[in-house]
Design a protein around this motif. Structure first.
Motif, short mmCIF file in Angstrom:
data_model
loop_
_atom_site.label_atom_id
_atom_site.label_comp_id
_atom_site.label_asym_id
_atom_site.label_seq_id
_atom_site.Cartn_x
_atom_site.Cartn_y
_atom_site.Cartn_z
N THR A 14 0.81 -1.22 0.00
CA THR A 14 0.00 0.00 0.00
C THR A 14 0.84 1.27 0.00
OG1 THR A 14 -0.16 -0.08 2.41
CG2 THR A 14 -1.96 -1.09 1.15
N MET A 15 2.12 1.18 0.36
CA MET A 15 3.00 2.34 0.39
C MET A 15 3.86 2.45 -0.87
SD MET A 15 4.33 2.50 4.26
CE MET A 15 3.21 2.76 5.61
N ILE A 16 3.75 1.49 -1.74
CA ILE A 16 4.60 1.46 -2.93
C ILE A 16 3.84 2.08 -4.11
CG2 ILE A 16 5.83 -0.04 -4.55
CD1 ILE A 16 6.19 -2.00 -2.18
N GLU A 17 4.51 3.00 -4.78
CA GLU A 17 3.94 3.70 -5.93
C GLU A 17 4.61 3.20 -7.21
OE1 GLU A 17 1.68 6.22 -5.36
OE2 GLU A 17 1.91 6.20 -3.19
N ARG A 18 3.87 3.29 -8.31
CA ARG A 18 4.44 2.98 -9.64
C ARG A 18 4.88 4.29 -10.27
NH1 ARG A 18 6.38 -1.42 -10.89
NH2 ARG A 18 6.13 -0.95 -13.07
N ASN A 19 6.08 4.32 -10.79
CA ASN A 19 6.58 5.51 -11.47
C ASN A 19 5.79 5.70 -12.76
OD1 ASN A 19 8.06 7.46 -12.87
ND2 ASN A 19 9.97 6.81 -11.90
N PRO A 20 5.12 6.85 -12.94
CA PRO A 20 4.31 7.05 -14.14
C PRO A 20 5.13 7.05 -15.43
CG PRO A 20 4.36 9.05 -12.79
CD PRO A 20 5.06 7.97 -12.02
N SER A 21 6.42 7.32 -15.32
CA SER A 21 7.26 7.31 -16.53
C SER A 21 7.75 5.90 -16.86
CB SER A 21 8.46 8.25 -16.36
OG SER A 21 9.32 7.77 -15.34
N SER A 25 9.18 0.99 -9.39
CA SER A 25 8.39 1.31 -8.21
C SER A 25 9.22 2.14 -7.24
CB SER A 25 7.95 0.03 -7.52
OG SER A 25 7.17 -0.75 -8.38
N TYR A 26 8.53 2.88 -6.38
CA TYR A 26 9.23 3.69 -5.39
C TYR A 26 8.31 3.92 -4.19
CZ TYR A 26 6.36 7.64 -6.88
OH TYR A 26 5.30 8.45 -7.15
N VAL A 27 8.90 4.39 -3.11
CA VAL A 27 8.13 4.88 -1.98
C VAL A 27 8.37 6.38 -1.91
CG1 VAL A 27 7.98 2.75 -0.65
CG2 VAL A 27 9.95 4.22 -0.36
N ALA A 28 7.35 7.11 -1.54
CA ALA A 28 7.42 8.57 -1.50
C ALA A 28 8.39 9.04 -0.42
CB ALA A 28 6.03 9.15 -1.27
N PRO A 30 8.14 11.15 2.06
CA PRO A 30 7.71 11.12 3.47
C PRO A 30 7.74 9.73 4.08
CG PRO A 30 6.10 12.31 2.11
CD PRO A 30 7.10 11.70 1.18
N VAL A 31 7.56 8.72 3.28
CA VAL A 31 7.61 7.34 3.79
C VAL A 31 9.05 6.97 4.14
CG1 VAL A 31 7.11 4.92 3.25
CG2 VAL A 31 5.53 6.72 2.50
N VAL A 32 9.98 7.34 3.27
CA VAL A 32 11.41 7.11 3.53
C VAL A 32 11.82 7.84 4.81
CG1 VAL A 32 13.75 7.53 2.68
CG2 VAL A 32 11.98 6.69 1.12
N GLU A 33 11.39 9.09 4.93
CA GLU A 33 11.73 9.89 6.10
C GLU A 33 11.20 9.25 7.38
OE1 GLU A 33 13.41 13.10 8.16
OE2 GLU A 33 13.63 12.54 6.06
N GLN A 34 9.97 8.74 7.33
CA GLN A 34 9.41 8.09 8.51
C GLN A 34 10.20 6.86 8.91
OE1 GLN A 34 4.91 7.98 8.82
NE2 GLN A 34 5.18 8.58 6.65
N ARG A 35 10.63 6.06 7.92
CA ARG A 35 11.41 4.85 8.24
C ARG A 35 12.72 5.24 8.92
NH1 ARG A 35 11.62 -0.45 6.11
NH2 ARG A 35 9.37 -0.30 6.36
N LEU A 36 13.40 6.25 8.38
CA LEU A 36 14.66 6.68 8.99
C LEU A 36 14.44 7.18 10.41
CD1 LEU A 36 16.42 8.48 6.01
CD2 LEU A 36 17.10 6.32 7.07
N LEU A 37 13.44 8.03 10.60
CA LEU A 37 13.16 8.57 11.93
C LEU A 37 12.75 7.47 12.90
CD1 LEU A 37 11.30 11.86 11.01
CD2 LEU A 37 13.54 11.67 12.13
N ASP A 38 11.94 6.55 12.43
CA ASP A 38 11.45 5.46 13.28
C ASP A 38 12.59 4.58 13.77
OD1 ASP A 38 9.56 3.66 14.49
OD2 ASP A 38 9.73 2.38 12.73
#
Length: 163
Positions: A14-21, A25-28, A30-38
């Motif tokens: 649910t947190m994984i996005e498909r690159n429109p180009s 796949s990637y995670v946004a 803010p999700v990366v930032e949350q993982r690092l902070l967590d």
């Protein structure tokens, strides 16, 4: 459980996005930032270098979807095209430094160098986080094995993975 095990833990679908180009796949950010902070708390980042270059313009395309595509774009001279970022973090008690390059994927999409630098910085930040293990499963795809290996090691030790 070790920090590294937590960092490499795959993100839920649910947190994984498909690159429109079509670039995978990637995670946004803010999700990366949350993982690092967590897992690590705040990390330190430093802008090492701003990369500049010439970006060729595009001729008008009457069939284009956007006004910019229809009008075309001018050459960009000495525009921000990327940055080098240094990230410092403490992972499992070990001071770690990684450097990564981030690029401004579509320089004409941004109105000025500040916005292009921000785009490139975000790309470099996510790439540096990947060097610490965050989102590594998206890059490795079918060849990702590290998450389950580290989890098995932590469970086998039964002491939280401390060595």
């Amino acid at each position: 459980m070790r920090d590294l095990t937590k960092l490499v833990h795959p993100f839920p679908q649910t947190m994984i996005e498909r690159n429109p180009s079509g670039g995978g796949s990637y995670v946004a950010h803010p999700v990366v930032e949350q993982r690092l902070l967590d897992v690590l708390g705040p990390v330190t980042t430093e802008l090492v270098t701003v990369l500049r270059g010439r970006v060729p313009g595009r001729p008008p395309d009457p069939a284009g979807k956007s006004a910019r595509a229809k009008a075309g774009t001018a050459d960009l001279e000495d525009a921000v095209v990327g940055v080098v970022l240094r990230m410092r973090a403490t992972v499992d008690g070990r001071d770690t430094v990684v450097e990564e390059v981030g690029d401004c994927e579509s320089p004409h999409n941004w109105p000025h160098d500040g916005a292009r630098a921000k785009d490139a910085f975000s790309d470099a930040y996510k790439r540096a986080a990947m060097r610490l293990g965050v989102g590594l499963h998206l890059w490795a795809q079918d060849h990702f094995y590290l998450g389950s290996k580290l989890l098995d090691q932590d469970q086998d030790k039964g002491d939280g993975g401390e060595s």
